[in-house]
Design an enzyme around this catalytic site. Structure first.
Site, PDB file in Angstrom:
ATOM      1  N   ASP A  93      31.719  47.162  38.485  1.00 61.63           N
ATOM      2  CA  ASP A  93      32.548  47.087  39.876  1.00 61.63           C
ATOM      3  C   ASP A  93      32.626  45.704  40.347  1.00 61.63           C
ATOM      4  OD1 ASP A  93      33.602  48.640  41.780  1.00 61.63           O
ATOM      5  OD2 ASP A  93      31.808  48.966  42.833  1.00 61.63           O
ATOM      6  N   HIS A  94      33.932  45.459  40.663  1.00 58.24           N
ATOM      7  CA  HIS A  94      34.084  44.003  41.387  1.00 58.24           C
ATOM      8  C   HIS A  94      33.505  42.815  40.630  1.00 58.24           C
ATOM      9  CE1 HIS A  94      36.063  45.931  44.958  1.00 58.24           C
ATOM     10  NE2 HIS A  94      35.065  46.843  44.828  1.00 58.24           N
ATOM     11  N   ASP A 115      38.141  41.300  39.756  1.00 55.80           N
ATOM     12  CA  ASP A 115      38.619  41.360  41.066  1.00 55.80           C
ATOM     13  C   ASP A 115      38.819  39.728  41.757  1.00 55.80           C
ATOM     14  OD1 ASP A 115      39.447  41.563  43.487  1.00 55.80           O
ATOM     15  OD2 ASP A 115      37.436  42.454  44.121  1.00 55.80           O
ATOM     16  N   GLU A 147      43.004  44.122  40.165  1.00 63.68           N
ATOM     17  CA  GLU A 147      43.233  44.338  41.824  1.00 63.68           C
ATOM     18  C   GLU A 147      44.378  43.542  42.257  1.00 63.68           C
ATOM     19  OE1 GLU A 147      39.924  45.432  43.969  1.00 63.68           O
ATOM     20  OE2 GLU A 147      41.118  44.870  46.146  1.00 63.68           O
ATOM     21  N   GLY A 192      32.659  50.838  52.841  1.00 67.87           N
ATOM     22  CA  GLY A 192      31.668  50.966  53.880  1.00 67.87           C
ATOM     23  C   GLY A 192      31.780  52.430  54.673  1.00 67.87           C
ATOM     24  N   HIS A 234      39.852  52.066  45.549  1.00 71.45           N
ATOM     25  CA  HIS A 234      38.581  51.839  46.018  1.00 71.45           C
ATOM     26  C   HIS A 234      38.325  52.327  47.252  1.00 71.45           C
ATOM     27  CE1 HIS A 234      37.116  48.648  43.163  1.00 71.45           C
ATOM     28  NE2 HIS A 234      38.377  49.081  42.585  1.00 71.45           N
ATOM     29  N   GLY A 235      37.213  52.162  48.033  1.00 74.31           N
ATOM     30  CA  GLY A 235      36.896  52.478  49.418  1.00 74.31           C
ATOM     31  C   GLY A 235      37.069  53.775  49.933  1.00 74.31           C
ATOM     32  N   SER A 237      35.139  56.958  50.101  1.00 72.47           N
ATOM     33  CA  SER A 237      34.091  57.698  50.685  1.00 72.47           C
ATOM     34  C   SER A 237      34.978  58.336  51.960  1.00 72.47           C
ATOM     35  CB  SER A 237      33.036  56.974  51.143  1.00 72.47           C
ATOM     36  OG  SER A 237      32.130  56.687  50.129  1.00 72.47           O
ATOM     37  N   ASN A 277      36.827  55.718  43.554  1.00 75.28           N
ATOM     38  CA  ASN A 277      35.396  54.832  43.804  1.00 75.28           C
ATOM     39  C   ASN A 277      34.781  55.532  45.054  1.00 75.28           C
ATOM     40  OD1 ASN A 277      36.718  53.426  41.730  1.00 75.28           O
ATOM     41  ND2 ASN A 277      36.054  51.373  42.755  1.00 75.28           N
TER      42      ASN A 277
END
Ligand code: G3H
Ligand code: 13P
Ligand code: ZN
Length: 332
Positions: A93-94, A115, A147, A192, A234-235, A237, A277
């Site tokens: 990842d990244h 990335d 990306e 986050g 991504h991001g 959540s 993700n």
């Protein structure tokens, strides 16, 4: 030098083809320790979902690359023992350099992300292409995610205060020059637990932050330019408010937490978005249960009695995502 096939892993190629045509997304869950990877595998076996196990460079530093590789090998056998062989991808990842990607590929990763999104466009293209050339020339083809566009928030060691949405006008050129297998884009998600500033949100009657909608217009334009091409979010959540409240009830402080609503992720998963993700939600679930147990059972000092219930909660969370958000349940 280990090839991922020796570990019983697969790359993302076929998984993404099926996900794009089937209108669902493969879960990409980050892990750093045993309880997390056990919960991911338990949930994905139980829901019969393919899975991408993601390792950030921070996770690699935390857990050690040899241990991580053998954990991935171990869970292939664990899934078998649980009674159902699901496709398992081990993904960096990244990745932020060619050397890191190469190292991971040589230790048995079946997929890597390079990335270069913070670099000037031409440098991103050159770095991504270098990783792709190496990854695709392996005896067993390793898939690469690139990306374009920058997510707000912290991307591993690289931080960015403002997001820059992916420009649809760049995607054809980027994909054809780099030959990436999938493309991570920026349409409003970020890493986050606080994905938007309160001033970007509205509030419901209970004062809960309601975020602005993702830029589905940009996603649509990208899909039109690259029909059927695998897109990554991504991001993603959702930052469940129940976990935030539980953490705060038992002494934590997570002011102004806000995530991506599940309905929006469901909508994205039905499009060309075929990898979603999720890391922060797992962190919240674990922390909520650990805090609760430490407060409610002050005499407890056996880590298994603290981490075991946290693992059970994680499994519940991942099963829910596979079944109700990503649509990957039953696709393995
Ligand atoms: O994209 C970031 C992931 O959530 C990984 O986070 O660098 O703290 O392991 P980390
Ligand atoms: P979240 O912080 O939203 O879980 O995103 C994780 C991620 O994008 C990992 O690459
Ligand atoms: Zn990410």
């Amino acid at each position: 030098m280990t090839s991922y096939t020796e570990l019983g892993l697969v790359n993302t190629k076929k998984l993404f083809e099926k996900a794009v045509s089937g209108g669902y997304a493969i879960p990409a869950y980050n892990f750093n320790n045993m309880e997390q990877i056990q919960a991911i595998i338990q949930a994905c076996v139980e829901t019969k979902s393919p899975v991408i196990l993601q390792v950030s460079s921070g996770a690699r530093k935390y857990a050690n690359q040899h241990i991580l590789k053998n954990m991935a090998k171990g869970v292939v056998e664990y899934a078998h023992e649980l009674g159902y062989d699901i496709p398992i991808v081990l993904h960096l990842d990244h990745g932020d350099s060619f050397e890191l990607c190469k190292d991971c590929i040589e230790t048995g990763f079946s997929s890597v992300m390079i990335d270069g999104s913070h670099l000037p466009y031409d440098e991103n293209v050159a770095l991504t292409r270098k990783v792709v050339d190496f990854a695709h020339s392996q005896k067993d083809y390793v898939t690469v995610e690139g990306e374009l566009g920058v997510l707000a928030g912290v991307e591993d060691d690289v931080s960015s205060e403002h997001s820059h949405y992916t420009q649809p006008s760049e995607v054809i050129d980027f994909v054809s020059k780099t030959k990436v297998d999938s493309l991570a884009i920026s349409i409003g998600t970020s890493h986050g637990r606080a994905k938007f500033k309160p001033e970007q949100c509205t509030r419901d009657a209970n004062g809960i932050l309601i975020p602005p909608e993702l830029r589905f217009d940009i996603l649509k334009e990208i899909e039109e330019k690259l029909p059927g091409f695998p897109i990554v979010l991504h991001g993603s959540s959702s930052v469940p408010i129940e976990y935030v409240h539980m953490i705060e009830k038992f002494g934590g402080k997570l002011t102004d937490s806000v995530g991506i609503p599940e309905e929006q992720l469901r909508k994205a998963a039905k499009s060309a978005v075929c990898k979603i993700n999720i890391d922060s939600d797992g962190r919240l679930a674990m922390t909520a249960i650990i805090r609760k147990i430490l407060v409610e059972k002050p005499e407890e000092f056996d880590p298994r009695k603290i981490l075991g219930p946290a693992r059970d909660e994680l499994k519940k969370l991942y099963s829910h995502k596979n079944q109700n958000v990503l649509g990957s349940a039953g696709k393995a």
